[in-house]
Design a protein around this motif. Structure first.
Motif, PDB file in Angstrom:
ATOM      1  N   THR A 281     -29.477  37.422   0.773  1.00 56.69           N
ATOM      2  CA  THR A 281     -29.693  39.122   1.199  1.00 56.69           C
ATOM      3  C   THR A 281     -28.111  38.902   2.558  1.00 56.69           C
ATOM      4  OG1 THR A 281     -30.878  39.137   3.031  1.00 56.69           O
ATOM      5  CG2 THR A 281     -31.556  39.228   0.572  1.00 56.69           C
ATOM      6  N   ASP A 282     -28.364  40.825   1.788  1.00 53.84           N
ATOM      7  CA  ASP A 282     -27.369  41.640   2.732  1.00 53.84           C
ATOM      8  C   ASP A 282     -27.747  41.697   4.436  1.00 53.84           C
ATOM      9  OD1 ASP A 282     -25.816  41.887   0.967  1.00 53.84           O
ATOM     10  OD2 ASP A 282     -25.898  43.899   0.927  1.00 53.84           O
ATOM     11  N   THR A 283     -29.529  41.114   4.663  1.00 54.63           N
ATOM     12  CA  THR A 283     -29.283  41.094   5.799  1.00 54.63           C
ATOM     13  C   THR A 283     -29.221  39.602   6.289  1.00 54.63           C
ATOM     14  OG1 THR A 283     -30.799  42.642   5.543  1.00 54.63           O
ATOM     15  CG2 THR A 283     -31.436  41.354   7.305  1.00 54.63           C
ATOM     16  N   SER A 284     -28.926  38.757   5.433  1.00 54.82           N
ATOM     17  CA  SER A 284     -29.584  37.568   6.411  1.00 54.82           C
ATOM     18  C   SER A 284     -27.975  37.222   6.688  1.00 54.82           C
ATOM     19  CB  SER A 284     -29.720  36.672   4.585  1.00 54.82           C
ATOM     20  OG  SER A 284     -29.081  36.360   4.002  1.00 54.82           O
ATOM     21  N   THR A 285     -26.795  37.456   5.762  1.00 57.02           N
ATOM     22  CA  THR A 285     -25.416  37.428   6.262  1.00 57.02           C
ATOM     23  C   THR A 285     -24.887  37.973   8.244  1.00 57.02           C
ATOM     24  OG1 THR A 285     -24.794  39.508   5.437  1.00 57.02           O
ATOM     25  CG2 THR A 285     -24.471  38.142   3.669  1.00 57.02           C
ATOM     26  N   LEU A 286     -26.009  38.548   8.218  1.00 56.17           N
ATOM     27  CA  LEU A 286     -26.271  38.789   9.427  1.00 56.17           C
ATOM     28  C   LEU A 286     -26.950  37.981  10.654  1.00 56.17           C
ATOM     29  CD1 LEU A 286     -27.200  42.600   9.756  1.00 56.17           C
ATOM     30  CD2 LEU A 286     -24.418  41.808   9.139  1.00 56.17           C
ATOM     31  N   ALA A 287     -27.503  36.854   9.838  1.00 54.66           N
ATOM     32  CA  ALA A 287     -28.438  36.270  11.010  1.00 54.66           C
ATOM     33  C   ALA A 287     -27.580  35.159  11.690  1.00 54.66           C
ATOM     34  CB  ALA A 287     -29.055  35.587   9.511  1.00 54.66           C
ATOM     35  N   ASP A 288     -28.690  34.607  12.842  1.00 53.10           N
ATOM     36  CA  ASP A 288     -27.937  33.119  13.488  1.00 53.10           C
ATOM     37  C   ASP A 288     -28.205  32.585  12.883  1.00 53.10           C
ATOM     38  OD1 ASP A 288     -26.314  34.802  15.935  1.00 53.10           O
ATOM     39  OD2 ASP A 288     -27.838  35.250  15.855  1.00 53.10           O
ATOM     40  N   VAL A 289     -29.788  32.290  12.290  1.00 58.56           N
ATOM     41  CA  VAL A 289     -30.048  31.419  12.096  1.00 58.56           C
ATOM     42  C   VAL A 289     -30.701  31.533  10.206  1.00 58.56           C
ATOM     43  CG1 VAL A 289     -32.062  29.032  11.752  1.00 58.56           C
ATOM     44  CG2 VAL A 289     -31.360  30.192  13.815  1.00 58.56           C
ATOM     45  N   HIS A 290     -30.450  31.031   8.952  1.00 59.15           N
ATOM     46  CA  HIS A 290     -31.587  31.421   7.801  1.00 59.15           C
ATOM     47  C   HIS A 290     -31.600  30.695   7.740  1.00 59.15           C
ATOM     48  CE1 HIS A 290     -31.349  32.823   3.257  1.00 59.15           C
ATOM     49  NE2 HIS A 290     -31.764  33.210   3.869  1.00 59.15           N
ATOM     50  N   LEU A 291     -33.166  30.775   7.326  1.00 60.35           N
ATOM     51  CA  LEU A 291     -34.144  29.895   6.944  1.00 60.35           C
ATOM     52  C   LEU A 291     -34.049  30.101   5.634  1.00 60.35           C
ATOM     53  CD1 LEU A 291     -36.789  30.091   9.829  1.00 60.35           C
ATOM     54  CD2 LEU A 291     -34.562  27.766   9.284  1.00 60.35           C
ATOM     55  N   GLN A 292     -34.103  28.964   4.844  1.00 55.86           N
ATOM     56  CA  GLN A 292     -33.931  29.732   3.417  1.00 55.86           C
ATOM     57  C   GLN A 292     -34.809  28.983   2.765  1.00 55.86           C
ATOM     58  OE1 GLN A 292     -29.988  28.908   1.720  1.00 55.86           O
ATOM     59  NE2 GLN A 292     -30.971  30.605  -0.061  1.00 55.86           N
ATOM     60  N   VAL A 293     -36.430  29.566   3.215  1.00 54.65           N
ATOM     61  CA  VAL A 293     -37.973  29.066   2.467  1.00 54.65           C
ATOM     62  C   VAL A 293     -37.390  28.917   1.210  1.00 54.65           C
ATOM     63  CG1 VAL A 293     -38.746  31.221   2.546  1.00 54.65           C
ATOM     64  CG2 VAL A 293     -40.176  29.166   3.019  1.00 54.65           C
ATOM     65  N   GLU A 294     -38.446  27.614   0.893  1.00 51.80           N
ATOM     66  CA  GLU A 294     -38.654  27.197  -0.971  1.00 51.80           C
ATOM     67  C   GLU A 294     -39.643  28.842  -0.667  1.00 51.80           C
ATOM     68  OE1 GLU A 294     -41.299  24.469  -3.483  1.00 51.80           O
ATOM     69  OE2 GLU A 294     -40.568  23.644  -1.608  1.00 51.80           O
ATOM     70  N   GLN A 295     -39.730  29.677  -2.296  1.00 56.12           N
ATOM     71  CA  GLN A 295     -40.045  30.573  -3.115  1.00 56.12           C
ATOM     72  C   GLN A 295     -42.055  30.027  -2.329  1.00 56.12           C
ATOM     73  OE1 GLN A 295     -39.258  33.706  -5.221  1.00 56.12           O
ATOM     74  NE2 GLN A 295     -41.205  34.206  -5.141  1.00 56.12           N
ATOM     75  N   GLY A 296     -42.472  31.222  -1.963  1.00 55.20           N
ATOM     76  CA  GLY A 296     -44.274  31.128  -1.943  1.00 55.20           C
ATOM     77  C   GLY A 296     -44.442  30.007  -0.803  1.00 55.20           C
ATOM     78  N   TYR A 297     -43.627  29.607  -0.036  1.00 55.01           N
ATOM     79  CA  TYR A 297     -44.587  28.015   1.053  1.00 55.01           C
ATOM     80  C   TYR A 297     -44.236  28.802   2.169  1.00 55.01           C
ATOM     81  CZ  TYR A 297     -45.190  25.462  -3.061  1.00 55.01           C
ATOM     82  OH  TYR A 297     -45.797  24.513  -4.220  1.00 55.01           O
ATOM     83  N   ASP A 298     -44.269  30.733   2.198  1.00 58.18           N
ATOM     84  CA  ASP A 298     -44.033  30.942   3.950  1.00 58.18           C
ATOM     85  C   ASP A 298     -45.212  30.480   4.809  1.00 58.18           C
ATOM     86  OD1 ASP A 298     -43.096  33.038   1.665  1.00 58.18           O
ATOM     87  OD2 ASP A 298     -42.033  32.844   3.515  1.00 58.18           O
ATOM     88  N   TYR A 299     -46.355  29.730   4.398  1.00 59.35           N
ATOM     89  CA  TYR A 299     -48.121  30.099   4.998  1.00 59.35           C
ATOM     90  C   TYR A 299     -47.166  28.040   5.951  1.00 59.35           C
ATOM     91  CZ  TYR A 299     -52.501  28.789   6.583  1.00 59.35           C
ATOM     92  OH  TYR A 299     -53.484  28.320   6.908  1.00 59.35           O
ATOM     93  N   GLU A 300     -46.636  27.449   4.929  1.00 64.63           N
ATOM     94  CA  GLU A 300     -46.544  26.116   5.164  1.00 64.63           C
ATOM     95  C   GLU A 300     -45.615  26.696   6.283  1.00 64.63           C
ATOM     96  OE1 GLU A 300     -46.582  26.968   1.419  1.00 64.63           O
ATOM     97  OE2 GLU A 300     -48.156  24.948   1.078  1.00 64.63           O
ATOM     98  N   LEU A 301     -44.412  26.874   5.805  1.00 60.29           N
ATOM     99  CA  LEU A 301     -43.020  27.011   7.068  1.00 60.29           C
ATOM    100  C   LEU A 301     -43.956  27.306   8.382  1.00 60.29           C
ATOM    101  CD1 LEU A 301     -40.432  27.109   7.592  1.00 60.29           C
ATOM    102  CD2 LEU A 301     -40.263  29.135   7.077  1.00 60.29           C
ATOM    103  N   LEU A 302     -44.789  28.663   8.269  1.00 55.03           N
ATOM    104  CA  LEU A 302     -45.339  29.512   9.538  1.00 55.03           C
ATOM    105  C   LEU A 302     -46.394  28.257   9.993  1.00 55.03           C
ATOM    106  CD1 LEU A 302     -46.460  32.454   8.050  1.00 55.03           C
ATOM    107  CD2 LEU A 302     -44.656  32.295  10.611  1.00 55.03           C
ATOM    108  N   GLN A 303     -46.301  27.648   9.787  1.00 51.30           N
ATOM    109  CA  GLN A 303     -47.845  26.798  10.259  1.00 51.30           C
ATOM    110  C   GLN A 303     -46.968  25.318  10.900  1.00 51.30           C
ATOM    111  OE1 GLN A 303     -50.856  28.650  11.169  1.00 51.30           O
ATOM    112  NE2 GLN A 303     -51.519  26.755  11.009  1.00 51.30           N
ATOM    113  N   ALA A 304     -45.621  25.299  10.350  1.00 53.34           N
ATOM    114  CA  ALA A 304     -44.548  23.992  10.415  1.00 53.34           C
ATOM    115  C   ALA A 304     -44.371  24.631  11.828  1.00 53.34           C
ATOM    116  CB  ALA A 304     -43.600  23.353   9.744  1.00 53.34           C
ATOM    117  N   LEU A 305     -43.364  25.595  12.308  1.00 55.55           N
ATOM    118  CA  LEU A 305     -43.419  26.504  13.377  1.00 55.55           C
ATOM    119  C   LEU A 305     -44.200  26.536  14.456  1.00 55.55           C
ATOM    120  CD1 LEU A 305     -40.805  29.380  12.100  1.00 55.55           C
ATOM    121  CD2 LEU A 305     -40.570  27.610  14.065  1.00 55.55           C
ATOM    122  N   ARG A 306     -45.336  26.585  14.074  1.00 58.11           N
ATOM    123  CA  ARG A 306     -46.416  26.554  15.006  1.00 58.11           C
ATOM    124  C   ARG A 306     -47.118  25.178  15.351  1.00 58.11           C
ATOM    125  NH1 ARG A 306     -52.049  28.938  13.883  1.00 58.11           N
ATOM    126  NH2 ARG A 306     -51.654  28.882  15.720  1.00 58.11           N
TER     127      ARG A 306
END
Ligand code: SF4
Lengths: 439, 335
Positions: free
Chosen positions: A195-220
């Motif tokens: 997105t236009d916001t992600s172009t400003l990012a140092d890291v863009h985590l392109q998460v698979e659609q609908g798997y935010d929960y998994e990513l969050l728990q993995a980050l934790r």
């Protein structure tokens, strides 16, 4: 000659910018220019002062589907009657008006034994559920500007939805401890799409659609130094997850901003629940906060008012004379879908455009009223449409910014001749409902 | 045991809240008194006898009272709420909150139930022969205590959020379970005999989940530990045991960390691989045929509003489009 009004509050998005400069003509009737606002904010001012396309009197739908003009008195009578007669009226909306109007509206709901729900039902209601489950370590946008050096945008795109958010608070401004501005901040964007916001990012985590929960728990788990299963976690390479965890831990002050990409995708409140827990975990290493990117300019305020009146921020069922709250049962969408309500009142929102078709048909079937300055898909299907003055442009009132800071919106121009504000209209309905209920 | 038979006379216009239909309230009351108990619909209060005929006889105490409910009660909430003893039998379907906060006794539903059945239950037995929706045996909003004791058996499938915040008791699911099983669990046992959809045991601290039909996609924050032979229903079975949720804090006992455990029957599809299952693939486009039909219908409608066209599309093609899409479609058809 023209008049200049400074420090005007923009009544469009949850950023609630309070530094606008509006120029009006001499009689304070027409807006000539708006400075400092973003394109959408400016458009709201200019658009509302152009009276040519506006409906200025209430309209009632006729048998053949056309609308006929009626007086405000008739509209008040109609509204009060359907609400007083109903066994379980649904009163939905509340987000594009002032807190003062909200509180009067809720009083009507209490008298009529109805359900009060605001637009959180389709945006950040799930956030409120999560907050109730695990609490929230939050801060104000001022603190973000002055202190934050780690910013996460999770499932939101402020470049388009909150255009001045990044320049006023989150990425670019130079604050007290953030003198180097953007250079000092590390930005992580979590979004399935570029997105236009992600172009400003140092890291863009392109998460698979609908798997935010998994990513969050993995980050934790990664922050705790635990091993992760699999090389790709929810679409993101494992190394990137560890890298992101390191960036977050190494900051001095971090903030997670999250939007409807996580609150309304699979998991809903669970995603936010995990995000809040992530914030909590990060406070073991550094200072971290989390802030919801609220949409409507006063959706936060609506939750606040409901909170102090009934103890719950949305989806409040008052039908039994005491407040109950259980999204999944008492939320507007479920109530319409299951046909639990027998009258519908909409103020400052457009369910006709955002609700599932089954709910929209239900609104059309039931006795209904829509209060809205514009003609919207909702006003098209309601029995009566009551136009009112624009809050923040033609009337003042209290509003809450997305970080729960109250800001008093100002009046800059006069509304069209003889037009009521929603506060006046609701107060008149309240009086009439009291009379009807007394008999 | 004495039996009271309630027969629903008619389907209520809206939904009926009937939290008084429990052995505890009925016990020691005459049929007249039972009929005079209140039920609620919206802001109105009615008598139980307005909606039900009351026959039979209630026992002196709850433990000696059985309630049999016949007729259509699929729009009745709170049946058996907070019951502590006795029996309730629903012959058909029931709505939300069946056996909510139940503490004892036995509640049998022959049909299916809606959400929130057995929430925050502390004891007793709740059996649902059909399917159940979401939040079965979960906590009430904002509470951190879900099911704490007793047993829930659902023979069919269940929805999402089953057993969230569970910290005791057993939930036995005959069919499949949707996402978010046992979120925030702090104890208790859940058995899924069908397939669990994913996000099983998210944020779980303690507790056991048995998945006999496998998990569609495991959480990345669970680690495989060992294989174990366990007896279930009198049959010995091999399970792969996973520990987690690694994102959570876990307590220690005798120097060992106590994890939540997921047991996956050996031999069912491999579970840790990132199998991609597109979830939100809703159909939002019309086929050429449908577009042509819409185009000719538009001509007849003469300047229809966006809402009218949206309704037309929904009614005829079953596609729920956003108004913005519809208006784009209209302008493209006009061209
Ligand atoms: S960012 Fe939001 S509040 Fe600020 S000017 Fe733009 S629309 Fe208005």
């Amino acid at each position: 000659m023209s008049k200049t009004i400074t420090d005007v509050v923009c009544p469009f998005c949850g950023t609630l910018c309070d530094d606008l400069i509006v120029t009006t003509d001499d009689d304070g009737k027409k807006i000539l220019g708006v400075d400092n606002a973003c394109a959408i904010g400016a458009e709201k001012f200019v658009h509302s002062s152009d009276h040519s396309h506006r409906v200025t009197r209430p309209r009632k739908m006729q048998e053949d589907g056309s609308f006929k003009e009626i007086t405000y008195e008739e509209a008040i009578e109609h509204t009060a009657t359907i609400l007083a007669k109903a066994k379980k009226p649904l009163m939905y909306g509340w987000s594009s008006t002032s807190c003062e109007a909200d509180s009067v509206g809720h009083e009507i709901a209490e008298l009529c034994g109805g359900i009060v729900d605001n637009t959180a039902a389709v945006c950040h209601g799930t956030t409120l559920i999560a907050v109730q489950n695990v609490g929230i370590p939050s801060c104000t946008l001022g603190e973000v500007k002055n202190r934050a050096d780690r910013i996460i945008f999770w499932g939101c795109n402020p470049a388009h939805a909150h255009p001045r958010h990044m320049s006023r608070y989150s990425i670019f401004p130079r604050g007290y401890f953030t003198g180097k501005g953007a250079k000092q901040r590390k930005i992580i964007v979590v979004d399935p799409r570029p997105t236009d916001t992600s172009t400003l990012a140092d890291v863009h985590l392109q998460v698979e659609q609908g798997y935010d929960y998994e990513l969050l728990q993995a980050l934790r788990a990664a922050i705790r130094g635990e091993p992760l299963v699999g090389d790709v976690i929810a679409g993101v390479p494992k190394e990137t997850v560890y890298e992101a965890a390191e960036i977050l831990k190494s900051g001095r002050f971090g903030v997670i901003f999250f939007g409807m990409g996580v609150t309304q995708s699979l998991g809903k409140d669970h995603n936010i629940d995990a995000a809040i827990c992530l914030t909590k975990d990060l406070n073991d290493y550094t200072k971290f906060s989390i802030v919801a990117m609220r949409g409507h300019f006063n959706v936060t305020g609506s939750g606040q008012v409901l909170g102090w009146q009934f103890g719950f921020p949305y989806a409040v069922d008052l039908s039994r004379g005491f407040a109950r709250y259980n999204p999944g049962e008492t939320g507007a969408i479920e109530v319409l879908k299951r046909q639990e309500a027998d009258a519908v009142f909409v103020l400052g929102s457009d369910p006709g455009a955002h609700f599932p078709m089954r709910c929209v048909k239900e609104i059309a079937r039931l006795p209904s009223v829509a209060i809205d300055p514009h003609i919207t898909p909702t006003t098209e299907i309601c029995d009566v449409h009551v136009p009112v003055a624009f809050v923040g442009v033609e009337v003042g009132g209290n509003c809450y910014r997305m970080d729960n800071v109250p800001i008093e919106a100002r009046k800059v121009v006069e509304p069209p001749e003889g037009m009521m504000s929603d506060y006046q209209f609701l107060s008149a309905v309240l009086d009439r409902v009291k009379e009807l209920k007394a008999n | 045991m004495d039996t009271v038979k309630l027969t629903a006379k008619e389907v209520p216009e809206l939904y009926l809240e009937a939290e008084h239909i429990t052995p505890d309230v009925f016990a020691g009351k005459s049929n007249q008194e039972i009929g005079d108990l209140s039920v609620h619909m919206g802001n109105q209060t009615y008598k139980l006898s307005d909606y039900f005929t009351v026959e039979g006889k209630a026992g002196a105490i709850a433990a000696e009272t059985k309630i049999v409910i016949a007729g259509d009660v699929s729009k009745v909430k709170y049946i058996g709420m907070k019951m502590t003893a006795g029996e309730v039998e629903v012959l058909g379907n029931a709505d939300m909150y069946v056996g909510a906060w139940m503490a004892g006794g036995k509640l049998l539903v022959k049909g299916s139930v809606d959400s929130f059945a057995g929430i925050a239950m502390t004891g007793g037995e709740l059996i649902i022969e059909g399917n159940a929706k979401n939040y079965i045996g979960a906590a009430y909003r904002g509470d951190w205590r879900g099911m704490q004791g007793g047993k829930i058996v659902v023979k069919g499938n269940v929805g999402s959020d089953v057993g969230s915040n569970i910290n005791g008791g057993t939930i036995d699911i005959g069919g499949n379970a949707d996402v978010h099983l046992a979120t925030h669990a702090d104890g208790g046992t859940i058995i899924v005999r069908g397939v669990a959809k994913g996000r099983v045991g998210g944020q779980m601290v303690k507790g056991d989940i048995y998945c006999l039909g496998g998990v569609e996609r495991m959480m990345p924050s669970y680690k495989y530990d060992h294989t174990e032979e366990i007896e279930l229903d009198g049959k010995k079975m091999n399970f792969q045991v996973y520990f987690g949720d690694l994102g959570e804090r876990h307590g220690k006992k005798k120097g060992e960390i106590i994890y939540g455990k997921i047991y996956i029957a050996t031999g069912v599809s491999e579970t840790t691989s990132a199998k991609v299952t597109p979830r939100s693939e809703k159909k939002v486009h019309l086929s050429d045929l449908q577009t042509n039909q819409l185009a000719s219908a538009l001509k007849e409608m003469k300047e229809p509003s966006v809402q009218e066209v949206r309704t037309y599309i929904f009614d005829n093609f079953g596609v729920d489009m956003k108004p913005s899409q519809v208006s784009r479609l209209i302008s493209s058809l006009k061209r």
